[in-house]
Design a protein around this motif. Structure first.
Motif, mmCIF file in Angstrom:
data_model
loop_
_atom_site.group_PDB
_atom_site.id
_atom_site.type_symbol
_atom_site.label_atom_id
_atom_site.label_comp_id
_atom_site.label_asym_id
_atom_site.label_seq_id
_atom_site.Cartn_x
_atom_site.Cartn_y
_atom_site.Cartn_z
ATOM 1 N N GLU A 137 -4.863 5.665 -10.457
ATOM 2 C CA GLU A 137 -3.416 5.433 -9.846
ATOM 3 C C GLU A 137 -3.248 6.365 -8.740
ATOM 4 O O GLU A 137 -3.348 7.652 -8.911
ATOM 5 C CB GLU A 137 -3.060 4.753 -10.705
ATOM 6 C CG GLU A 137 -2.900 3.521 -11.912
ATOM 7 C CD GLU A 137 -2.554 3.135 -12.960
ATOM 8 O OE1 GLU A 137 -1.190 3.827 -12.888
ATOM 9 O OE2 GLU A 137 -2.666 2.898 -13.769
ATOM 10 N N THR A 138 -2.336 6.352 -7.637
ATOM 11 C CA THR A 138 -1.967 6.905 -7.469
ATOM 12 C C THR A 138 -0.426 7.120 -7.051
ATOM 13 O O THR A 138 0.474 7.993 -6.648
ATOM 14 C CB THR A 138 -2.119 6.330 -5.416
ATOM 15 O OG1 THR A 138 -1.497 4.555 -5.531
ATOM 16 C CG2 THR A 138 -3.458 6.146 -5.049
ATOM 17 N N ASN B 34 1.091 -1.644 0.401
ATOM 18 C CA ASN B 34 -0.004 -0.070 0.192
ATOM 19 C C ASN B 34 0.645 1.319 0.541
ATOM 20 O O ASN B 34 2.069 1.018 0.650
ATOM 21 C CB ASN B 34 -0.699 0.069 0.897
ATOM 22 C CG ASN B 34 -2.098 -1.040 0.821
ATOM 23 O OD1 ASN B 34 -3.059 -0.598 0.150
ATOM 24 N ND2 ASN B 34 -2.257 -1.832 1.902
ATOM 25 N N THR C 170 -4.654 -0.087 -4.500
ATOM 26 C CA THR C 170 -5.216 1.056 -4.588
ATOM 27 C C THR C 170 -6.641 0.574 -4.120
ATOM 28 O O THR C 170 -6.707 -0.226 -4.759
ATOM 29 C CB THR C 170 -5.410 2.078 -6.537
ATOM 30 O OG1 THR C 170 -4.428 2.773 -6.626
ATOM 31 C CG2 THR C 170 -6.316 3.405 -5.436
#
Length: 280
Positions: free
Chosen positions: A72-73, A15, A43
């Motif tokens: 998307e992070t 994460n 995510t």
């Protein structure tokens, strides 16, 4: 993303805290140092992204709502280039959901295909039932929750018949509040897997480099969770590879071939050497 044979261990749930790519970089370096070769950056998405407007009931409305809600992070491609030759990096989404209709809506979201892995985290018994019997996901992860799920052998078998894998995240074992439920679910996986087949992976679920553990510690830990040494090893090796092949089939809508007999023979020849290394 094409899946190739990879020597080394798997961690299919890493994460990211917000956009803290510096912390993520430290986690990836530590995983590589410990001998992991394949990882998935996760995510988390909650069903609240769909809103609470109950008037929109048509499938066309659900499809319209679902477009553009998943972002998307991190820049996966940049990370793939940076760790080329060191780590094979996939991206993953975990959808936390209590309402099966919202899970159905997410399946119609075109942007879902940009994720290599799709994990479903049910928040209610109905959502778990739906995931095991109908949802086209790759992973079901039973995260510790205020509700203790009634998980039985029939649900387990219905899920694995469709190639779905179950996940244990060891960060939940490091947390005193979540440890009891995690151990409970782990022993259920072990019991049902002994009767049929074991479709269980062990992931970190971490966002903190301090919680990363080396693979041999994880295998010893998995043995405490009810898995024998061979199945514990498989939870961070062969099961993960089979899961990724299944996920590629889902994304591409065509067959991904697994030569099971060859995999089994490879497992058998490696187990004796692995056992010696584990006991050093």
């Amino acid at each position: 993303m094409h899946i190739r044979e990879s020597a080394g261990f798997y961690d299919l749930c890493v994460n990211v805290s917000g956009n803290d790519t510096q912390n993520l970089h430290s986690i990836l370096l530590k995983l590589h140092e410990y001998g992991f070769k394949t990882i998935a950056i996760n995510t988390n998405v909650d069903e609240s992204v769909f809103g609470t407007d109950k008037k929109k009931k048509k499938k066309s409305d659900e499809s319209e709502i679902s477009q553009g809600i998943i972002l998307e992070t991190v820049n996966i491609e940049n990370l793939r280039r940076e760790f080329d030759g060191k780590l094979k990096i996939f991206n993953r989404i975990t959808f936390f959901c209590s309402d099966p209709t919202k899970a159905h809506a997410l399946n119609h979201c075109s942007s879902l295909k940009k994720y290599d892995l799709y994990s479903f985290a049910p928040k209610t018994q109905n959502a778990l039932q739906f995931a095991c019997t109908q949802l086209n996901a790759d992973i079901i992860t039973l995260r510790p929750h205020t509700v203790t799920f009634k998980f039985n052998k029939k649900l387990y078998e219905q899920a694995i018949e469709r190639g779905i894998h179950f996940e244990i995240q060891y960060v939940d074992l490091l947390n005193v509040e979540s440890r009891k439920q995690t151990i409970h679910y782990s022993h259920l996986f072990h019991t049902y897997g002994k009767i049929s087949n074991m479709y269980v992976i062990l992931s970190s679920g971490t966002s903190d480099v301090k919680t990363i553990r080396n693979p041999y510690d994880l295998i010893n830990l998995a043995c405490l969770l009810g898995l024998n040494e061979v199945k514990a090893k498989a939870s961070i090796l062969y099961q993960c590879r089979r899961l990724l092949l299944r996920a590629e089939r889902r994304r591409r809508g065509k067959a991904a071939f697994i030569i099971e007999d060859q995999i089994k023979r490879t497992n058998i020849t490696q187990d004796s050497n692995f056992s010696k290394k584990l006991k050093l």
